[in-house]
Write an enzyme that holds these catalytic residues in place. Structure first.
Site, PDB file in Angstrom:
ATOM      1  N   ASN A   1       0.825  -1.220   0.000  1.00 49.97           N
ATOM      2  CA  ASN A   1       0.000   0.000   0.000  1.00 49.97           C
ATOM      3  C   ASN A   1       0.856   1.266   0.000  1.00 49.97           C
ATOM      4  OD1 ASN A   1       1.009   0.058   2.559  1.00 49.97           O
ATOM      5  ND2 ASN A   1      -0.950  -0.026   3.628  1.00 49.97           N
TER       6      ASN A   1
ATOM      7  N   HIS B   1       3.441   1.911   1.997  1.00 51.46           N
ATOM      8  CA  HIS B   1       4.006   2.356   3.275  1.00 51.46           C
ATOM      9  C   HIS B   1       5.521   2.216   3.302  1.00 51.46           C
ATOM     10  CE1 HIS B   1       3.461  -1.931   4.851  1.00 51.46           C
ATOM     11  NE2 HIS B   1       4.659  -1.663   5.310  1.00 51.46           N
TER      12      HIS B   1
HETATM   13  C1  GLP Z   1       6.968  -4.170   6.884  1.00 55.28           C
HETATM   14  C2  GLP Z   1       8.071  -3.208   7.308  1.00 55.28           C
HETATM   15  C3  GLP Z   1       8.500  -2.313   6.161  1.00 55.28           C
HETATM   16  C4  GLP Z   1       8.748  -3.149   4.917  1.00 55.28           C
HETATM   17  C5  GLP Z   1       7.478  -3.859   4.528  1.00 55.28           C
HETATM   18  C6  GLP Z   1       7.614  -4.660   3.249  1.00 55.28           C
HETATM   19  O1  GLP Z   1       5.720  -3.602   6.950  1.00 55.28           O
HETATM   20  N1  GLP Z   1       7.679  -2.389   8.403  1.00 55.28           N
HETATM   21  O2  GLP Z   1       9.662  -1.590   6.538  1.00 55.28           O
HETATM   22  O3  GLP Z   1       9.185  -2.328   3.876  1.00 55.28           O
HETATM   23  O4  GLP Z   1       7.143  -4.734   5.599  1.00 55.28           O
HETATM   24  O5  GLP Z   1       8.179  -5.897   3.542  1.00 55.28           O
HETATM   25  P1  GLP Z   1       8.621  -6.960   2.472  1.00 55.28           P
HETATM   26  O6  GLP Z   1       9.971  -6.531   2.011  1.00 55.28           O
HETATM   27  O7  GLP Z   1       8.672  -8.255   3.234  1.00 55.28           O
HETATM   28  O8  GLP Z   1       7.615  -6.972   1.392  1.00 55.28           O
END
Ligand code: GLP
Length: 241
Positions: A136, A138
């Site tokens: 999303n 973030h």
């Molecule tokens: C979590 C962390 C983020 C990270 C996101 C995506 O929400 N707080 O910092 O970027 O996951 O994670 P992934 O790399 O496993 O898709």
């Protein structure tokens, strides 16, 4: 913004790891802003390998992490402190007392955030801030909302994030619903921002972050306002750019 295009996850990780390694080599006492999630694991593996080979020295490096789940202890294998220890800190010659992660065990949210802001202030701006990106949009745990929040704050995680992160927990119910996260001003204060993305399920977020409007509805879009951003991504994550 500079885009480093890797054909797959492995190549993307190598390209991103080179950027981090160059920062450490050019300034052995640098401050690294670090991230968790599955995407940076390949990058951390490369840094560990170069440390083992004697190319990279972490003895003077300081690190500050983006975020931590509220309520998880450092020895909980889903806490971000545990993640950082196992993927990087326990595997390189870094001083543990030079590594900082928000204190997820602090129940008083105001205190947890104030304490972390004090640490960030003392350590100073990161020479490079590593970021992943949520589906999303973030970054850290800065979830989509009405405003960019400048400093460390506590967040109610969105359904989308809880669902995405549930893959690491036994049940959906076990995923913490709240977290402490570094704010946008701190992230933007980093001299360089390195954002990593891999896979088709990140393509829309990457597109919205860099080709859509700057809006807190897509938190990563704030990076359009930073003058030194490197996006390291694989073909799949770049497929809508
Ligand atoms: C979590 C962390 C983020 C990270 C996101 C995506 O929400 N707080 O910092 O970027 O996951 O994670 P992934 O790399 O496993 O898709």
């Amino acid at each position: 913004m500079r885009i480093l295009r890797g054909k797959d996850y492995g190549e993307m990780s190598l390209l991103a790891a080179r950027i981090m390694a160059a920062k450490i080599l050019s300034n052995p006492s640098c401050v690294l802003g670090l991230a968790t999630g599955s995407t940076p694991i390949g990058l951390y593996d490369k840094l560990v390998k170069w440390n083992e080979e004697g190319i990279l020295d972490f003895s003077k490096v300081t690190t500050v992490n983006l975020d931590e789940y509220k309520g998880l202890t450092p020895d909980n294998d889903q806490s971000y402190r545990y993640f950082m220890n196992t993927h990087l800190f326990d595997r390189v010659n870094i001083r543990k007392d030079h590594t900082f992660v928000p204190d997820g065990t602090e129940k008083d949210e105001e205190k947890a955030c104030a304490d972390y802001n004090r640490i960030l202030e003392e350590v100073g701006p990161a020479d490079i801030q590593l970021l992943g990106i949520g589906r999303n949009g973030h970054i850290g745990f800065n979830e989509p909302g009405d405003a960019f929040i400048p400093l460390t704050h506590s967040v109610q995680l969105t359904e989308s994030t809880i669902e995405a992160n549930s893959r690491f927990f036994a049940t959906l119910e076990e995923v913490p619903k709240k977290a402490y996260t570094m704010g946008m001003k701190t992230i933007l204060n980093a001299k360089t921002v390195l954002i990593v993305a891999s896979g088709k399920d990140k393509a829309q977020a990457v597109h919205d972050a860099f080709e859509g409007p700057v809006t807190p509805a897509c938190p990563a879009s704030v990076l359009q306002l930073h003058s030194d951003v490197v996006l390291a991504a694989d073909e799949d994550a770049l497929s809508l750019m």
